[in-house]
Write a protein that holds these residues in place. Structure first.
Motif, PDB file in Angstrom:
ATOM      1  N   HIS A 242       0.793  -1.149  -0.085  1.00  0.00           N
ATOM      2  CA  HIS A 242       0.012  -0.059  -0.044  1.00  0.00           C
ATOM      3  C   HIS A 242       0.791   1.373   0.060  1.00  0.00           C
ATOM      4  N   TRP A 243       0.454   2.337  -0.531  1.00  0.00           N
ATOM      5  CA  TRP A 243       1.147   3.405  -0.762  1.00  0.00           C
ATOM      6  C   TRP A 243       0.349   4.871  -0.544  1.00  0.00           C
ATOM      7  N   ASN A 244       1.103   5.586  -0.235  1.00  0.00           N
ATOM      8  CA  ASN A 244       0.630   7.045  -0.323  1.00  0.00           C
ATOM      9  C   ASN A 244       1.094   8.002  -1.401  1.00  0.00           C
ATOM     10  N   ASN A 245       1.565   9.095  -1.382  1.00  0.00           N
ATOM     11  CA  ASN A 245       1.621   9.825  -2.434  1.00  0.00           C
ATOM     12  C   ASN A 245       3.102   9.496  -3.045  1.00  0.00           C
ATOM     13  N   TYR A 246       4.041   9.146  -2.252  1.00  0.00           N
ATOM     14  CA  TYR A 246       5.370   8.962  -2.461  1.00  0.00           C
ATOM     15  C   TYR A 246       5.930   7.796  -1.858  1.00  0.00           C
ATOM     16  N   ILE A 247       5.469   7.118  -1.023  1.00  0.00           N
ATOM     17  CA  ILE A 247       6.351   6.085  -0.055  1.00  0.00           C
ATOM     18  C   ILE A 247       5.326   4.833  -0.193  1.00  0.00           C
ATOM     19  N   ILE A 248       5.982   3.657  -0.429  1.00  0.00           N
ATOM     20  CA  ILE A 248       5.261   2.172  -0.622  1.00  0.00           C
ATOM     21  C   ILE A 248       5.660   1.474   0.564  1.00  0.00           C
ATOM     22  N   ASN A 249       4.658   0.796   1.362  1.00  0.00           N
ATOM     23  CA  ASN A 249       4.870  -0.171   2.301  1.00  0.00           C
ATOM     24  C   ASN A 249       4.556  -1.479   2.033  1.00  0.00           C
ATOM     25  N   LEU A 250       5.521  -2.338   2.208  1.00  0.00           N
ATOM     26  CA  LEU A 250       5.088  -3.808   2.147  1.00  0.00           C
ATOM     27  C   LEU A 250       4.675  -4.397   3.327  1.00  0.00           C
ATOM     28  N   VAL A 251       3.600  -5.090   3.474  1.00  0.00           N
ATOM     29  CA  VAL A 251       3.040  -5.686   4.609  1.00  0.00           C
ATOM     30  C   VAL A 251       2.639  -7.154   4.348  1.00  0.00           C
ATOM     31  N   GLN A 252       3.018  -7.909   5.390  1.00  0.00           N
ATOM     32  CA  GLN A 252       2.556  -9.578   5.382  1.00  0.00           C
ATOM     33  C   GLN A 252       1.305  -9.616   6.069  1.00  0.00           C
ATOM     34  N   ILE A 253       0.532 -10.539   5.532  1.00  0.00           N
ATOM     35  CA  ILE A 253      -1.022 -10.790   5.993  1.00  0.00           C
ATOM     36  C   ILE A 253      -0.811 -11.662   6.907  1.00  0.00           C
ATOM     37  N   HIS A 254      -0.539 -12.753   7.012  1.00  0.00           N
ATOM     38  CA  HIS A 254      -0.646 -13.868   7.782  1.00  0.00           C
ATOM     39  C   HIS A 254       0.872 -14.508   8.338  1.00  0.00           C
ATOM     40  N   PRO A 255       1.325 -14.151   9.075  1.00  0.00           N
ATOM     41  CA  PRO A 255       0.619 -13.095  10.277  1.00  0.00           C
ATOM     42  C   PRO A 255       0.959 -11.955   9.780  1.00  0.00           C
ATOM     43  N   VAL A 256       0.192 -11.017  10.290  1.00  0.00           N
ATOM     44  CA  VAL A 256       0.393  -9.444  10.112  1.00  0.00           C
ATOM     45  C   VAL A 256       1.768  -8.967  10.603  1.00  0.00           C
ATOM     46  N   ILE A 257       2.567  -8.539   9.732  1.00  0.00           N
ATOM     47  CA  ILE A 257       3.872  -8.032   9.998  1.00  0.00           C
ATOM     48  C   ILE A 257       3.860  -6.353   9.551  1.00  0.00           C
ATOM     49  N   ASP A 258       3.831  -5.412   9.976  1.00  0.00           N
ATOM     50  CA  ASP A 258       3.760  -4.087   9.621  1.00  0.00           C
ATOM     51  C   ASP A 258       5.094  -3.842   9.075  1.00  0.00           C
ATOM     52  N   ASP A 259       5.061  -3.108   7.825  1.00  0.00           N
ATOM     53  CA  ASP A 259       6.199  -2.380   7.672  1.00  0.00           C
ATOM     54  C   ASP A 259       7.437  -3.249   7.429  1.00  0.00           C
ATOM     55  N   MET A 260       7.267  -4.291   6.554  1.00  0.00           N
ATOM     56  CA  MET A 260       8.292  -5.300   6.361  1.00  0.00           C
ATOM     57  C   MET A 260       9.361  -4.442   5.472  1.00  0.00           C
ATOM     58  N   CYS A 261       8.822  -3.621   4.574  1.00  0.00           N
ATOM     59  CA  CYS A 261       9.866  -2.839   3.719  1.00  0.00           C
ATOM     60  C   CYS A 261       9.274  -1.497   3.422  1.00  0.00           C
ATOM     61  N   GLU A 262      10.068  -0.598   3.547  1.00  0.00           N
ATOM     62  CA  GLU A 262       9.620   0.929   3.028  1.00  0.00           C
ATOM     63  C   GLU A 262      10.331   1.450   1.929  1.00  0.00           C
ATOM     64  N   ILE A 263       9.792   1.901   0.901  1.00  0.00           N
ATOM     65  CA  ILE A 263      10.335   2.027  -0.334  1.00  0.00           C
ATOM     66  C   ILE A 263       9.915   3.829  -0.747  1.00  0.00           C
ATOM     67  N   VAL A 264      11.097   4.409  -0.779  1.00  0.00           N
ATOM     68  CA  VAL A 264      10.573   5.964  -1.367  1.00  0.00           C
ATOM     69  C   VAL A 264      10.848   5.757  -2.678  1.00  0.00           C
ATOM     70  N   VAL A 265       9.613   6.016  -3.375  1.00  0.00           N
ATOM     71  CA  VAL A 265       9.479   6.122  -4.920  1.00  0.00           C
ATOM     72  C   VAL A 265      10.072   7.287  -5.732  1.00  0.00           C
ATOM     73  N   CYS A 266       9.470   8.472  -4.983  1.00  0.00           N
ATOM     74  CA  CYS A 266       9.634   9.700  -5.517  1.00  0.00           C
ATOM     75  C   CYS A 266       9.751  10.745  -4.466  1.00  0.00           C
ATOM     76  N   HIS A 267      10.056  11.830  -5.060  1.00  0.00           N
ATOM     77  CA  HIS A 267      10.351  12.967  -3.909  1.00  0.00           C
ATOM     78  C   HIS A 267       9.021  13.475  -3.653  1.00  0.00           C
ATOM     79  N   ARG A 268       8.709  13.957  -2.350  1.00  0.00           N
ATOM     80  CA  ARG A 268       7.587  14.288  -2.031  1.00  0.00           C
ATOM     81  C   ARG A 268       7.013  15.683  -2.612  1.00  0.00           C
ATOM     82  N   PHE A 269       7.978  16.334  -3.068  1.00  0.00           N
ATOM     83  CA  PHE A 269       7.515  17.654  -3.744  1.00  0.00           C
ATOM     84  C   PHE A 269       7.061  17.566  -5.065  1.00  0.00           C
ATOM     85  N   ASP A 270       7.428  16.543  -5.851  1.00  0.00           N
ATOM     86  CA  ASP A 270       7.300  16.588  -7.217  1.00  0.00           C
ATOM     87  C   ASP A 270       6.051  15.701  -7.774  1.00  0.00           C
ATOM     88  N   GLU A 271       5.668  14.432  -7.339  1.00  0.00           N
ATOM     89  CA  GLU A 271       4.917  13.663  -8.292  1.00  0.00           C
ATOM     90  C   GLU A 271       4.164  12.539  -7.090  1.00  0.00           C
TER      91      GLU A 271
END
Length: 1533
Positions: free
Chosen positions: A558-587
């Motif tokens: 799941h992602w917001n404007n510029y950051i993508i979070n990878l989450v495992q469901i069974h069991p639920v593990i939040d924020d396995m990985c956080e990827i900054v795709v683009c700069h927050r001021f641009d796109e």
């Protein structure tokens, strides 16, 4: 889990630059791509955190080092200086006062130049070695479009914005830094690109691809056009320095290479297929790289005048969709906005295939079980699905057209070869299946009729369910595809925002009220109906804008404007990985996918940047560009062409047609029975109609009786009535609206006019005179005029204190006339008349005084007019103009009233003339003559412009549309007109015949009846009474004829008198109109004179204000220049002080060097002389020194410290490092001689390093002295330039002051002069009077008298000169005659002198004896004389014959001339006669045609007048009958 960027594709390349000479780099958002042109290795640097940098705002590569610098994209950004390819941070420059940077530039040495944007635009210079900010300079530029470029071999920077140039020169002195500015503002052309050459020259290119050179001097810039382009089109030109010339990409999609050989010329040109977005060359100008608008990177090479463009890299731009090619996930699919599909190798980023589609492709989705991709494509109103399977041999394809709406989303099912295709914006969902024969079939079709947000498909308890999230109400729509049942599930007080599906019966949804939480629902069945049960929840620390989940793996992205979070469901593990795709001021993030092995992730932003990440901890394989040339060639691309969508019938249309066919087959039997019955009924009706036609008309029935569809007719009648009523209402509404609009226009445009504009035409004329249309006078106009008069009166009361220097001079001159002389000649303008002193002092008079009288309190032209006084004059002029217009309108109305009277008089006279002509024609007819008098006289008519009131009314004759006649009115029969008995008319004639007064001219027209005997008897049978009656009849006839002749004479006399009076009246009125037209011209002239006076005042005041503004600008420029001079002097003092310090430092270091040499033996200790000499030789030994421009003062000082401390600074030049390695090798024990012990060697090495340190510092000090002296020379040059500019500016100010003084004394005045007295050359401009002067007429007449006296003297002198010349001519002729005689005598003398007399002739002459010799000589003389006499006689005879022939020929020529003249005369007369005959014939034909036309007109007019006379006589008799009813005996003869 850690992520690394393997490779990326940037959509918008903000800037392309070289790192050193063989590496190109470009950046966007937070990624920088480096491509090595030699090894073709591509690497990516990502600035995504505080360590690597917070985004990339601007980027620049070093020209001679493998290093680059970039500024962060944030507030209070830092500048990073890093190395390539290991990406180590060399230095991090911080400046808390500056927030953001627009661009960066790196010099050849150690300086970084940045252009900041906040809080103000500044140019900042740093030394990246010392991290010291050297100088900060504010610039006043607000344009967002700019170009900032640095020179390759000098510290010069060019800043170009719009049409302005600024060049800064950085002058470093190690301790300080100077920044010299040269600017060029507001050029006529707009520059789009600039470039520096290796020689330090600056060139620019404009929008038309024209090349300009910019010359730099001490203080100014000078621009000159070097080369004019011949390119056309609209592409932006790009300029680059390449191999001693310039490479220009121009508007014609060409790259032209310009070289200068005395003049600039095109060395070669290369045509491209598409436009270029950016182009750059290396610092040495040997490599040229450009990027096309499609994202392809090319390197241009020239070989023996052959131009080759080799592709370097392929970056697909404008990517709209991405997906991995399952199940291996080794290839990546990207879709271009122009329907181009590319297949990339994920590990290396190599382009494997490229597919071009003719139809538009909107989205794609790869099958999770096999290498098949489904795409939605189509055009216009035919859209469908296109399948492509990537096999080893050739791709399989299939297509199907299913709808007229665009397919927005494709979702594959868990079942093999089945997927969903949906038109989300209309709610159409298709479930398709791929057959074994690779055909597409529609299995299910669902029409939700609502806009959808997302769809997915799942199999629950063996049943296939379609799940869709509705867009507007955010509810979940379940549809059982096998049972065709639909159910809508809503949560209480909850609306869903996102929907995703994984596994077989799990849904992931986000709630609209809480977008930071993901709700996991399990789909369960109860009573064969699905329902949702909450299973789990996932929380995020960011607002969730999108979801991605794999069906077979419990992992969610799941992602917001510029950051993508990878989450495992069974069991639920939040924020396995956080990827900054683009700069927050641009796109923002558009889509994100992960492969099935959780090794690769790909992201796509909304602006088109695509990044491929590696999710495993391994060293990423660098991206290479192998076989890119093959991929780029068009013959290697797979052209998919048309998807055959338009050739196939839409599935929905075919489905509807099949249902129609089935329904037709079902009801075919019933249709046949109905058709048979209809045929029978049709036959019976036809028989009845035929029988009805054959019966008697009295018993024939109307056709309405046979109408079998009365209800339909009634319905049609009602529909027609309703339509007619609707049309009536619409027309009535339109008429009402039009009336309202017309009333508004009349109230706003017509009623507001005080005087309506009219025209006045002469009677039977065309030239019209127009009055002035005037609006009502403003309520404040009189108040403003009165206020201006009061203010002017107050000013005039204080006018005694005014100094009028010309007053005394004018009073001493008795002016009886005013003249204007041209200073360039003796032409004169004179204005005769009495002119008093007051009138001369006020020369602002115009001809308006002739009409409205003189105006009080008018500002004199001889005084200086301020803007307030000019406003007074404007108000007065407006008031005067209105008075003149009112004056003319009064005269116009008088003439208009006169025209009304004249027209009524002319109409009455014209009617009387027509009566006279009709009477004359009647008399001619009674006389028996065929002569008919025609009168082409028309009554004068009023034109529309003369009666503008007609515009507000509509007359019936103005409507050309006939009135509507309803059907009922048309059916009504008109009653037959029964001729009435003319009893009353006969009774009236009989009753009024002999009782009332009869008109004489009517009586004489009546014929006298003949006696009965003349009709009943023959002349032989006449009796005496018959003869008496006949005699009386003849006397009556003669008397009647005389009366008719007298009446004819009376009519002719009245006709002549009346026509002359009418012509005189018309001429008199037309003369009035002509005088009115002349008056209009005079009034217009007066108004123009008033307006011209105001324009002169405005122009004079404008010049005065412009002069004042220019004077202020010059003073401001002078003040600014003085400030620059002061700053330049201060900088020069600083540099001078630093130069003294540098010289002192050099002396100290040289003294220390001598001291070290002197104390070497003492410091070495007690050693033997041999060892001492050997040690001294080793003490003087040095590594080889390579002097490079990169060895600046700072580098040398750093190198000296490194040599003394035995350290290795990380950022030294390799030559410096080699020198330090050489020192280490000298200090090595292996180089120690055997005779030198270790302690002495250690001391020797230490002393040598101290000496080397001092020598390097001496070199640094010497370089510092050179820099300081260069800076001092530059400052001195700039000071001299400022001083010369100051002197020039001072001269300009003096000249401008003189100009202002002259303008204050040279104010324009206006004179009214008759045009007949104007004798200067007039062109219609005010400059004609620039050289004219005002003078008196007496002076001109006195001058003319003197001129006439001088002319008389001149004439007498010329006569004497003429006589003298004639006498001279006579003497010259006599002299010439005598000269000719002398010449003839001289010729005879010379002839005689040439005669030789022999001895025999002499003897013959002296002694004429008859000797034999004498006889021979006499014979010879006689023979010679006879021969010459004979020859002379022959010539004389021949001359006589020739003279006779000439005489005869002349006589023949004279006779021929007489014949020719006679023939010419005859021919001319014949032509004239023929022309006259032809003209006479044409005139006769025209006259005859006109006679026929006039006769027809007169005949018609006579008929019409006879009818009118009869009617009028009848009405007259009826009126008389009512008044005087009498009876009389009717008698007939």
């Amino acid at each position: 889990m850690t992520t690394t960027v393997r490779w990326t594709i940037l959509n918008n390349v903000e800037r392309l630059t070289f790192v050193n000479k063989d590496v190109i780099a470009m950046h966007s958002s937070m990624h920088i791509i480096f491509h090595n042109l030699t090894s073709h290795i591509e690497s990516v640097y990502t600035a995504q955190d505080q360590t690597t940098g917070d985004g990339v705002q601007c980027f620049i590569g070093h020209k001679n080092m493998y290093a680059f610098a970039f500024a962060e994209k944030c507030e209070h950004s830092h500048i990073y200086m890093m190395t390539y390819p290991d990406f180590k941070t060399m230095v991090k420059i911080k400046d808390s006062k500056l927030k953001t940077f627009l661009t960066l530039e790196l010099t050849e040495g150690e300086y970084v130049v940045a252009l900041s944007d906040d809080p103000s635009r500044q140019i900042v210079v740093w030394s990246w070695r010392t991290e010291q900010k050297l100088i900060c300079y504010d610039i006043d530029v607000e344009s967002s479009r700019h170009t900032f470029r640095s020179s390759t071999n000098s510290l010069l920077f060019c800043y170009c914005w719009d049409s302005n140039f600024s060049v800064w020169e950085v002058i470093p002195t190690y301790k300080t830094c100077l920044l010299l500015n040269r600017s060029l503002y507001k050029e006529t052309t707009h520059f789009v690109d600039v470039v520096w050459t290796n020689e330090g020259s600056l060139y620019a290119v404009n929008e038309d691809a024209d090349l300009y050179s910019v010359a730099i001097d001490g203080h100014h810039l000078a621009i000159a056009k070097e080369w004019t382009s011949t390119m056309v089109d609209v592409h932006k030109p790009i300029l680059a320095y390449y191999k001693g010339g310039f490479a220009i990409f121009g508007p014609s999609l060409q790259i032209q290479h310009l070289k200068k050989n005395k003049e600039w010329s095109v060395a070669w040109s290369h045509q491209l297929d598409c436009a270029i977005s950016t182009m750059v060359s290396s610092s040495n100008g040997e490599n040229l790289v450009f990027v096309t608008v499609h994202g392809d990177v090319f390197k241009l090479q020239t070989d023996n005048e052959r131009v080759v463009c080799n592709i370097v890299a392929i970056w697909q731009r404008h990517i709209t969709a991405i997906d991995l090619l399952y199940p291996n996930c080794e290839e990546l699919l990207t879709l271009h906005s122009k329907s181009v599909l590319c297949l990339w190798k994920c590990t290396t980023g190599i382009l494997k295939s490229r597919f071009q589609f003719e139809d538009d492709v909107f989205c794609l989705k790869s099958c999770p079980t096999e290498s098949t991709v489904a795409m939605s494509c189509g055009s216009e109103e035919k859209h469908g699905v296109y399948l492509m399977q990537f096999d080893a041999n050739a791709p399989k394809t299939a297509s199907k057209c299913i709808t007229k709406h665009r397919i927005d989303r494709i979702v594959w099912s868990n079942r093999e070869k089945e997927f969903l295709a949906s038109a989300m914006h209309v709610g159409e969902i298709f479930y398709l299946k791929i057959s074994d024969e690779w055909n597409l079939n529609v299995v299910y079709f669902v029409d939700v009729n609502k806009m959808l947000n997302n769809i997915c498909i799942s199999e629950v308890n063996g049943q296939l369910f379609l799940m869709a999230l509705l867009e507007r109400d955010k509810a979940v729509f379940f549809y059982n595809l096998e049972e065709a049942k639909a159910i809508e599930i809503r949560e209480k007080d909850v609306t869903f925002n996102e929907l995703a599906c994984y596994g077989t019966n799990h849904l992931l949804m986000t709630l609209q009220s809480s977008t930071r939480k993901i709700n996991i629902y399990e789909v369960l069945m109860s009573e064969n109906l699905p329902y949702l049960e909450s299973a789990n929840e996932i929380y995020s620390k960011y607002k969730i804008n999108g979801l991605f989940v794999e069906n077979n793996r419990a992992r969610v992205a799941h992602w917001n404007n510029y950051i993508i979070n990878l989450v495992q469901i069974h069991p639920v593990i939040d924020d396995m990985c956080e990827i900054v795709v683009c700069h927050r001021f641009d796109e923002e993030i558009k889509s994100f996918i992960i492969d099935s092995n959780n090794e690769i992730a790909v992201s796509l932003t909304k602006c088109g940047n695509m990044v491929l990440y590696s999710l495993i901890e391994s060293k990423p394989t660098p991206r290479r560009s192998g076989k890119l040339e093959i991929c780029y060639k068009k013959d290697q691309q797979i052209m998919c062409g048309h998807c055959n969508l338009n050739l196939l019938e839409m599935w929905i249309s075919r489905k509807l047609r099949e249902e129609e066919i089935q329904e037709t087959e079902q009801w075919s039997a019933e249709r046949d029975v109905i058709v048979q019955r209809y045929e029978v009924l049709k036959g019976k009706l036809s028989m009845l109609l035929n029988d009805n036609e054959n019966v008697d008309p009295l018993y024939r029935l109307p056709l309405d009786v046979f109408r079998m569809h009365t209800k339909t007719n009634q319905k049609l009648f009602e529909d027609a009535t309703a339509e007619r009523e609707n049309m009536k209402v619409a027309f009535e509404n339109q008429i009402e609206a039009q009336d309202r609009i017309t009333a508004w226009i009349k109230s706003m445009c017509w009623d507001t006019v005080e005087t309506v504009g009219k025209e006045l035409c002469p009677i039977f004329g065309k030239k019209a005179v127009e009055n002035y249309a005037l609006l009502p006078a403003s309520s404040t106009e009189d108040i403003e005029v009165e206020m201006c008069n009061i203010l002017k009166s107050l000013e005039s009361d204080k006018s005694d204190s005014l100094v009028l220097s010309w007053k005394t001079l004018i009073n001493t001159i008795n002016l009886t006339s005013v003249s204007i002389l041209s200073m360039t000649g003796n032409t004169v303008i004179e204005n005769k008349g009495e002119v008093n002193d007051e009138a001369f002092n006020d020369l602002s008079v115009s001809s308006a005084d002739q009409f409205i009288g003189s105006q009080d309190l008018v500002c004199s032209q001889m005084l200086m007019h301020t803007y307030m006084q000019m406003n007074w004059s404007v108000k007065n002029t407006q008031h005067t103009t209105r008075l003149l217009q009112l004056y003319f309108n009064e005269k116009f109305e008088e003439v208009m009233e006169l025209k009304r009277k004249e027209i009524s008089s002319v109409v009455a006279g014209s009617a009387r003339l027509k009566v006279i002509v009709s009477e004359l024609n009647a008399l001619n007819k009674l006389k028996g003559s065929d002569q008919v008098i025609t009168l082409s006289l028309e009554d004068p008519q009023w034109t529309q412009a003369e009666i503008p009131e007609k515009l507000t009314t509509v007359e019936p004759y103005e409507i050309d549309v006939s009135p509507y006649v309803s059907l009922d009115d048309a059916i009504k029969t008109t009653p037959e007109v029964v001729p009435s008995d003319p009893f009353y008319e006969r009774a009236l004639v009989a009753m009024m015949d002999a009782t009332l007064e009869k008109l004489w001219h009517e009586e004489i027209k009546k014929p006298i009846p003949k006696p009965h005997c003349m009709s009943d008897k023959t002349p032989d049978e006449f009796t005496e009474s018959d003869l008496i009656d006949i005699g009386e009849w003849e006397a009556s006839v003669a008397e009647r004829e005389s009366e008719r002749e007298r009446y004819r004479m009376m009519l002719h006399q009245e006709y002549d008198t009346l026509s002359q009076s009418l012509n005189a009246e018309i001429h008199r009125f037309n003369k009035k109109v002509e005088e009115l037209y002349v008056l209009k011209l005079k009034v217009e002239s007066a108004i123009g004179q008033e307006e011209l006076k105001i324009m002169l005042l405005r122009e004079h005041n404008l010049r005065r204000m412009e002069a004042v503004e220019k004077y202020k600008e010059l003073e401001s420029e002078m003040l600014q220049l003085e400030n620059e001079q002061e700053r330049s002097y201060a900088e020069m003092n600083v540099v001078q002080n630093q130069m003294a310090e540098s010289h002192a430092a050099c002396e100290i270091l040289s003294l220390r060097d001598r001291t070290l040499d002197k104390n070497f033996k003492t410091n070495l200790g007690e050693v033997s002389p041999v060892v001492l000499d050997l040690c001294y030789k080793l003490f003087k030994k040095r590594p080889k020194w390579h002097a490079k421009p990169s060895m600046t003062v700072g580098v040398l000082y750093e190198m000296a410290s490194a040599a003394l401390c035995k350290e290795r600074p990380p950022f030294l030049h390799h030559d410096c490092l080699d020198y330090l390695k050489g020192i280490d090798q000298l200090d090595s024990v292996n180089n120690m001689p055997a005779t030198v012990d270790e302690a002495v060697w250690t001391t020797l090495c230490k002393l040598r390093r101290i000496k080397i340190d001092n020598e390097i510092k001496m070199r640094a000090a010497a370089a510092e002295v050179v820099e300081v002296e260069a800076a001092y020379a530059a400052c001195q040059k700039r000071t001299n330039a400022l001083r010369s500019h100051h002197q020039k500016l001072k001269t300009d100010i003096t000249n401008h002051r003189t100009y202002m003084e002259k303008q204050s004394r040279n104010s324009p005045i206006q004179l009214i002069v008759k045009s007949g007295l104007v004798e200067i050359d007039m062109t219609g401009h005010l400059k004609d009077f620039d050289e004219a002067i005002l003078t008196k007429q007496e002076e001109i007449e006195a001058i003319n008298k003197q001129i006439r006296k001088a002319a008389q003297k001149k004439l007498s002198a010329e006569r004497a000169t003429s006589k003298f010349k004639n006498r001279i001519l006579e003497k010259e002729w006599e002299h010439a005659t005598l000269k000719m005689k002398i010449k003839q005598l001289e010729d005879d003398l010379s002839h005689f002198e040439r005669i030789k007399v022999t001895k025999e002739i002499q003897a013959y002459i002296h002694n004429k004896t008859n000797t034999a010799n004498t006889v021979d000589i006499d014979k010879k003389v006689q023979m010679t004389k006879s021969y010459f006499d004979k020859q002379l006689l022959d010539h004389m005879q021949r001359v006589d014959e020739l003279e006779l022939k000439v005489g005869s020929i002349k006589a023949q020529m004279k006779s021929l001339d007489r014949s020719i003249e006679r023939l010419k005369k005859d021919a001319g007369e014949t032509q004239e006669k023929e022309a006259e005959v032809g003209l006479q014939k044409q005139q006769d034909v025209t006259k005859r045609i006109n006679l026929f036309i006039s006769r027809n007109k007169l005949a018609n007019e006579i008929k019409r007048q006879d009818t009118t006379i009869v009617m009028l006589q009848t009405e007259l008799e009826l009126q008389r009958l009512r008044t005087f009813p009498t009876l009389s005996i009717f008698q007939s003869y």
